[in-house]
Design a protein around this motif. Sequence first.
Motif, PDB file in Angstrom:
ATOM      1  N   PRO B  44      11.909  -8.294 102.733  1.00 38.10           N
ATOM      2  CA  PRO B  44      10.601  -8.892 103.099  1.00 38.10           C
ATOM      3  C   PRO B  44       9.636  -7.901 103.746  1.00 38.10           C
ATOM      4  O   PRO B  44       8.475  -7.833 103.321  1.00 38.10           O
ATOM      5  CB  PRO B  44      10.992 -10.028 104.059  1.00 38.10           C
ATOM      6  CG  PRO B  44      12.402 -10.351 103.718  1.00 38.10           C
ATOM      7  CD  PRO B  44      13.025  -9.063 103.290  1.00 38.10           C
ATOM      8  N   PRO B  45      10.093  -7.106 104.729  1.00 35.16           N
ATOM      9  CA  PRO B  45       9.162  -6.097 105.259  1.00 35.16           C
ATOM     10  C   PRO B  45       8.711  -5.106 104.187  1.00 35.16           C
ATOM     11  O   PRO B  45       7.546  -4.712 104.142  1.00 35.16           O
ATOM     12  CB  PRO B  45       9.976  -5.375 106.333  1.00 35.16           C
ATOM     13  CG  PRO B  45      11.076  -6.280 106.690  1.00 35.16           C
ATOM     14  CD  PRO B  45      11.361  -7.102 105.479  1.00 35.16           C
ATOM     15  N   PHE B  46       9.651  -4.750 103.295  1.00 38.34           N
ATOM     16  CA  PHE B  46       9.306  -3.788 102.259  1.00 38.34           C
ATOM     17  C   PHE B  46       8.256  -4.370 101.311  1.00 38.34           C
ATOM     18  O   PHE B  46       7.308  -3.671 100.913  1.00 38.34           O
ATOM     19  CB  PHE B  46      10.569  -3.393 101.482  1.00 38.34           C
ATOM     20  CG  PHE B  46      10.319  -2.357 100.430  1.00 38.34           C
ATOM     21  CD1 PHE B  46       9.848  -1.103 100.778  1.00 38.34           C
ATOM     22  CD2 PHE B  46      10.543  -2.634  99.095  1.00 38.34           C
ATOM     23  CE1 PHE B  46       9.599  -0.144  99.812  1.00 38.34           C
ATOM     24  CE2 PHE B  46      10.294  -1.683  98.121  1.00 38.34           C
ATOM     25  CZ  PHE B  46       9.826  -0.435  98.485  1.00 38.34           C
ATOM     26  N   LEU B  48       6.076  -6.578 102.103  1.00 38.49           N
ATOM     27  CA  LEU B  48       4.831  -6.644 102.856  1.00 38.49           C
ATOM     28  C   LEU B  48       4.102  -5.299 102.839  1.00 38.49           C
ATOM     29  O   LEU B  48       2.906  -5.230 102.551  1.00 38.49           O
ATOM     30  CB  LEU B  48       5.144  -7.069 104.303  1.00 38.49           C
ATOM     31  CG  LEU B  48       4.038  -7.737 105.088  1.00 38.49           C
ATOM     32  CD1 LEU B  48       3.509  -8.961 104.378  1.00 38.49           C
ATOM     33  CD2 LEU B  48       4.546  -8.124 106.481  1.00 38.49           C
ATOM     34  N   ILE B  49       4.839  -4.201 103.117  1.00 41.70           N
ATOM     35  CA  ILE B  49       4.151  -2.899 103.079  1.00 41.70           C
ATOM     36  C   ILE B  49       3.874  -2.486 101.634  1.00 41.70           C
ATOM     37  O   ILE B  49       2.891  -1.809 101.358  1.00 41.70           O
ATOM     38  CB  ILE B  49       4.899  -1.778 103.836  1.00 41.70           C
ATOM     39  CG1 ILE B  49       6.192  -1.392 103.156  1.00 41.70           C
ATOM     40  CG2 ILE B  49       5.089  -2.093 105.301  1.00 41.70           C
ATOM     41  CD1 ILE B  49       6.622   0.019 103.522  1.00 41.70           C
ATOM     42  N   LEU B  51       2.932  -4.437  99.254  1.00 47.27           N
ATOM     43  CA  LEU B  51       1.681  -5.107  98.863  1.00 47.27           C
ATOM     44  C   LEU B  51       0.499  -4.517  99.645  1.00 47.27           C
ATOM     45  O   LEU B  51      -0.491  -4.085  99.050  1.00 47.27           O
ATOM     46  CB  LEU B  51       1.802  -6.613  99.137  1.00 47.27           C
ATOM     47  CG  LEU B  51       0.519  -7.430  98.977  1.00 47.27           C
ATOM     48  CD1 LEU B  51       0.128  -7.519  97.505  1.00 47.27           C
ATOM     49  CD2 LEU B  51       0.692  -8.834  99.546  1.00 47.27           C
ATOM     50  N   PHE B  52       0.618  -4.502 100.975  1.00 48.12           N
ATOM     51  CA  PHE B  52      -0.539  -4.175 101.792  1.00 48.12           C
ATOM     52  C   PHE B  52      -0.849  -2.676 101.822  1.00 48.12           C
ATOM     53  O   PHE B  52      -2.006  -2.295 101.891  1.00 48.12           O
ATOM     54  CB  PHE B  52      -0.354  -4.696 103.220  1.00 48.12           C
ATOM     55  CG  PHE B  52      -0.790  -6.113 103.361  1.00 48.12           C
ATOM     56  CD1 PHE B  52      -2.117  -6.409 103.611  1.00 48.12           C
ATOM     57  CD2 PHE B  52       0.113  -7.145 103.203  1.00 48.12           C
ATOM     58  CE1 PHE B  52      -2.536  -7.718 103.720  1.00 48.12           C
ATOM     59  CE2 PHE B  52      -0.302  -8.458 103.308  1.00 48.12           C
ATOM     60  CZ  PHE B  52      -1.622  -8.754 103.569  1.00 48.12           C
ATOM     61  N   ILE B  53       0.168  -1.829 101.804  1.00 49.83           N
ATOM     62  CA  ILE B  53      -0.119  -0.393 101.866  1.00 49.83           C
ATOM     63  C   ILE B  53      -0.217   0.186 100.457  1.00 49.83           C
ATOM     64  O   ILE B  53      -1.268   0.671 100.055  1.00 49.83           O
ATOM     65  CB  ILE B  53       0.932   0.335 102.728  1.00 49.83           C
ATOM     66  CG1 ILE B  53       0.896  -0.221 104.156  1.00 49.83           C
ATOM     67  CG2 ILE B  53       0.647   1.843 102.724  1.00 49.83           C
ATOM     68  CD1 ILE B  53       1.814   0.444 105.133  1.00 49.83           C
ATOM     69  N   TYR B  54       0.883   0.105  99.700  1.00 47.71           N
ATOM     70  CA  TYR B  54       0.879   0.811  98.410  1.00 47.71           C
ATOM     71  C   TYR B  54       0.081   0.057  97.350  1.00 47.71           C
ATOM     72  O   TYR B  54      -0.634   0.680  96.553  1.00 47.71           O
ATOM     73  CB  TYR B  54       2.317   1.127  97.993  1.00 47.71           C
ATOM     74  CG  TYR B  54       2.927   2.060  99.004  1.00 47.71           C
ATOM     75  CD1 TYR B  54       2.529   3.401  99.049  1.00 47.71           C
ATOM     76  CD2 TYR B  54       3.802   1.606  99.982  1.00 47.71           C
ATOM     77  CE1 TYR B  54       3.006   4.257 100.023  1.00 47.71           C
ATOM     78  CE2 TYR B  54       4.295   2.455 100.956  1.00 47.71           C
ATOM     79  CZ  TYR B  54       3.888   3.781 100.970  1.00 47.71           C
ATOM     80  OH  TYR B  54       4.350   4.619 101.946  1.00 47.71           O
ATOM     81  N   ALA B  56      -2.487  -1.836  97.996  1.00 44.36           N
ATOM     82  CA  ALA B  56      -3.892  -1.654  98.353  1.00 44.36           C
ATOM     83  C   ALA B  56      -4.388  -0.257  97.996  1.00 44.36           C
ATOM     84  O   ALA B  56      -5.520  -0.092  97.545  1.00 44.36           O
ATOM     85  CB  ALA B  56      -4.091  -1.921  99.849  1.00 44.36           C
ATOM     86  N   ILE B  57      -3.528   0.759  98.180  1.00 45.43           N
ATOM     87  CA  ILE B  57      -3.943   2.121  97.823  1.00 45.43           C
ATOM     88  C   ILE B  57      -4.190   2.211  96.316  1.00 45.43           C
ATOM     89  O   ILE B  57      -5.204   2.779  95.871  1.00 45.43           O
ATOM     90  CB  ILE B  57      -2.883   3.150  98.277  1.00 45.43           C
ATOM     91  CG1 ILE B  57      -2.884   3.259  99.807  1.00 45.43           C
ATOM     92  CG2 ILE B  57      -3.139   4.511  97.648  1.00 45.43           C
ATOM     93  CD1 ILE B  57      -1.739   4.050 100.370  1.00 45.43           C
ATOM     94  N   TRP B  59      -4.939  -0.222  94.273  1.00 40.48           N
ATOM     95  CA  TRP B  59      -6.139  -1.021  93.984  1.00 40.48           C
ATOM     96  C   TRP B  59      -7.386  -0.224  94.356  1.00 40.48           C
ATOM     97  O   TRP B  59      -8.394  -0.220  93.627  1.00 40.48           O
ATOM     98  CB  TRP B  59      -6.053  -2.325  94.776  1.00 40.48           C
ATOM     99  CG  TRP B  59      -7.071  -3.354  94.417  1.00 40.48           C
ATOM    100  CD1 TRP B  59      -8.077  -3.238  93.494  1.00 40.48           C
ATOM    101  CD2 TRP B  59      -7.197  -4.655  94.978  1.00 40.48           C
ATOM    102  NE1 TRP B  59      -8.813  -4.392  93.453  1.00 40.48           N
ATOM    103  CE2 TRP B  59      -8.292  -5.289  94.354  1.00 40.48           C
ATOM    104  CE3 TRP B  59      -6.482  -5.367  95.949  1.00 40.48           C
ATOM    105  CZ2 TRP B  59      -8.701  -6.584  94.677  1.00 40.48           C
ATOM    106  CZ3 TRP B  59      -6.877  -6.650  96.267  1.00 40.48           C
ATOM    107  CH2 TRP B  59      -7.982  -7.259  95.631  1.00 40.48           C
ATOM    108  N   ASN B  60      -7.315   0.475  95.489  1.00 43.54           N
ATOM    109  CA  ASN B  60      -8.450   1.266  95.936  1.00 43.54           C
ATOM    110  C   ASN B  60      -8.779   2.372  94.936  1.00 43.54           C
ATOM    111  O   ASN B  60      -9.942   2.652  94.661  1.00 43.54           O
ATOM    112  CB  ASN B  60      -8.143   1.867  97.308  1.00 43.54           C
ATOM    113  CG  ASN B  60      -9.326   2.596  97.890  1.00 43.54           C
ATOM    114  OD1 ASN B  60     -10.314   1.991  98.269  1.00 43.54           O
ATOM    115  ND2 ASN B  60      -9.244   3.916  97.898  1.00 43.54           N
ATOM    116  N   PHE B 310      -7.668  10.082 101.704  1.00 45.67           N
ATOM    117  CA  PHE B 310      -6.245   9.815 101.539  1.00 45.67           C
ATOM    118  C   PHE B 310      -5.511  11.060 101.043  1.00 45.67           C
ATOM    119  O   PHE B 310      -4.428  11.407 101.540  1.00 45.67           O
ATOM    120  CB  PHE B 310      -6.078   8.658 100.548  1.00 45.67           C
ATOM    121  CG  PHE B 310      -4.659   8.366 100.162  1.00 45.67           C
ATOM    122  CD1 PHE B 310      -3.767   7.864 101.097  1.00 45.67           C
ATOM    123  CD2 PHE B 310      -4.219   8.591  98.871  1.00 45.67           C
ATOM    124  CE1 PHE B 310      -2.454   7.597 100.742  1.00 45.67           C
ATOM    125  CE2 PHE B 310      -2.909   8.325  98.514  1.00 45.67           C
ATOM    126  CZ  PHE B 310      -2.030   7.830  99.453  1.00 45.67           C
TER     127      PHE B 310
END
Lengths: 307, 330
Positions: B44-46, B48-49, B51-54, B56-57, B59-60, B310
């Motif tokens: 679950p933590p993995f 979460l990061i 989705l939100f970190i990798y 998002a990067i 997607w950016n 980045f």
Amino acid sequence: MSTETGRVGEWSLFGHSLRRVVLYSILVGMGVFYLIPIETGIMTSIINPASYTGSFPYLPPLEPLVPGTGTLSLEPWQGAIDGLGQGLVNSVILVVPATIFSGLLGSMAAFGLTTISWRGQIGIYILFVAGIFIPYQAVLVPLTQFWYNVVPLQAVFAPLATLPFVQEYHWKLVALIITHTAYGLPICTLLFRAHYKKLSDEMVEAAQLDGASVSTIYRRIILPLSIPMFAVVFIYQFTQIWNDLLFALTIVQFGDAAVVTQDLVGIGVSQSGTNFPLRMAAALLAALPTLLVYIFFGDKFAKGVAA
Amino acid sequence: MRNPLTVLKRRLSEHREVRTDGGTTSAGSILDRDSVRSAPFWLPPFLLIGLFIYGAIAWNIVLSLTDFQGLGTPDYSALDFENYVVAFFGGTPSWSELTVSPIWNSAWNTVVLMVSFSVVCLALGLVLAILVDQEIRFENTFRTIYLLPMSLSFVVTAKFWLYMYNVETGLVNLFLGAVGVGPIEIVQNPDLKLAAVAFALIWQFSGYAMIVYLAGLRAIPTSHFEAARVDGASTVRMYWRVIIPQLRTATVSALVVLTVFSLKAFDFLFSMYGGYQPGPSADILATRMVREAYSNGNWAYGSAIAVILFIMALAIVTPYIYSQYKRGEL
């Protein structure tokens, strides 16, 4: 390390070696350097704005004893509480759950990636660690898109707003809590992993031989041994999340859900100039929770930042 | 047809039998692996990061190839590198009627701030750590005071230093006046802005460098200090030749963290200049990116600047993480 105190023939002043005198002078001088902006802020924050001259910002308000120092007043603090009240409440709503979630999930991740050892876990762990160093600019635009256009959090909160204590704008704080939890996870995992690596394997191995399940090992053995580390992690995360501006600025943007750092940016400036006593009182009020945490748990904070 | 989920469930419940079954023991059930059994904890933590970190990067990066501007939603049908061309060479992009300046000015400021801030922080932190390490009294008090500014937010630090730098009432100008200089406009002075920002950030973070160096000094065996003493080395020589070379690891880890802090100086500049406009001489990539996206509505262009930022962070961090990995310190 080795000191020169009392060595025969060395220059001395009042029985102390000159070397020690110079050493302590530098240490105290640097202490003054680190404290003076805060000291000046405290002194200015208790001056009646009407009597403020700015001639002696580092002196307490001593008028009429010392002219030019202004008169004592708690008016700036009152103004700061009025100006930041809503932001302080929002910050508390944000920081408490976000700190707890990131700490708990970080501990679980570190447990699954350290205490239970398996091949390839280091690869997963590296992705966690790399997350610490990401400049948040690299995710901001997707984050705004995600919370405003992809997840219908606002629509979920609209009907909830009839409940007591729930407001529609709280959806932004929920978005912020989840965001801070996710971005706090890497550092929390790192801190817990460093702790779990030091624990001896014997207890875990014995428990495994007894047929204890993975979750039993976590709850019965690892969690109780993590309590000191939870203190370090919670203090670190509390400080980080309380102090953040960037995520709040891009996710909350503006409105009722603004947190304290957002409110602080614009306070004390008006057409008639800068109200320095109000601004200093507001800065101190916004910093008060983290300052108190630091003063009471400074050693744990130092442990967190040094890791 | 059996539902795959039912199969999975049955295997889950029967996996003990499967193991005693002989033939399948060596392969085992996939659900019996430690990676899977511990998955409820790390997955679950993995995710979460992930989705939100990798996520998002990634997607950016895609967003930076679009023409996303103003209100509305991004159009992913036509992707190109126009934003990067504009970022490096300037010009009038297809999504704007205005000329957009390249990023060189803010990139240069970023590097100047990063280098000056980190180097001075490290030097000051090292000196403080050596002084604190001289078996002094009240060591804890001194350490607590030196690290105190780090517990403050960038926003608060900026407010304090805005006051310190004030032309009429600031302590810095009162001090300069006492030695016969000034008063000087600091915060809005194009020649001094960046130095003023760096100085305030050094005030905030040099205590951090001290803590890291102090831990490094304490890890050096006392015998090294004694050996240098026996050889008759002077204190300065002892530190320079024997002790400081052993602080390489501490230096590298402090340097990486400080560099990343300086990339995050956005909060400070936003608070110091009351908004998105620190002016050209104090503009760094972090402020430029947020201004382009959130103030000018040039979302895709902001994303492109974010990708460049980045990559800069990656260039610093990757060798560090790799060397940590090689030494088994992760």
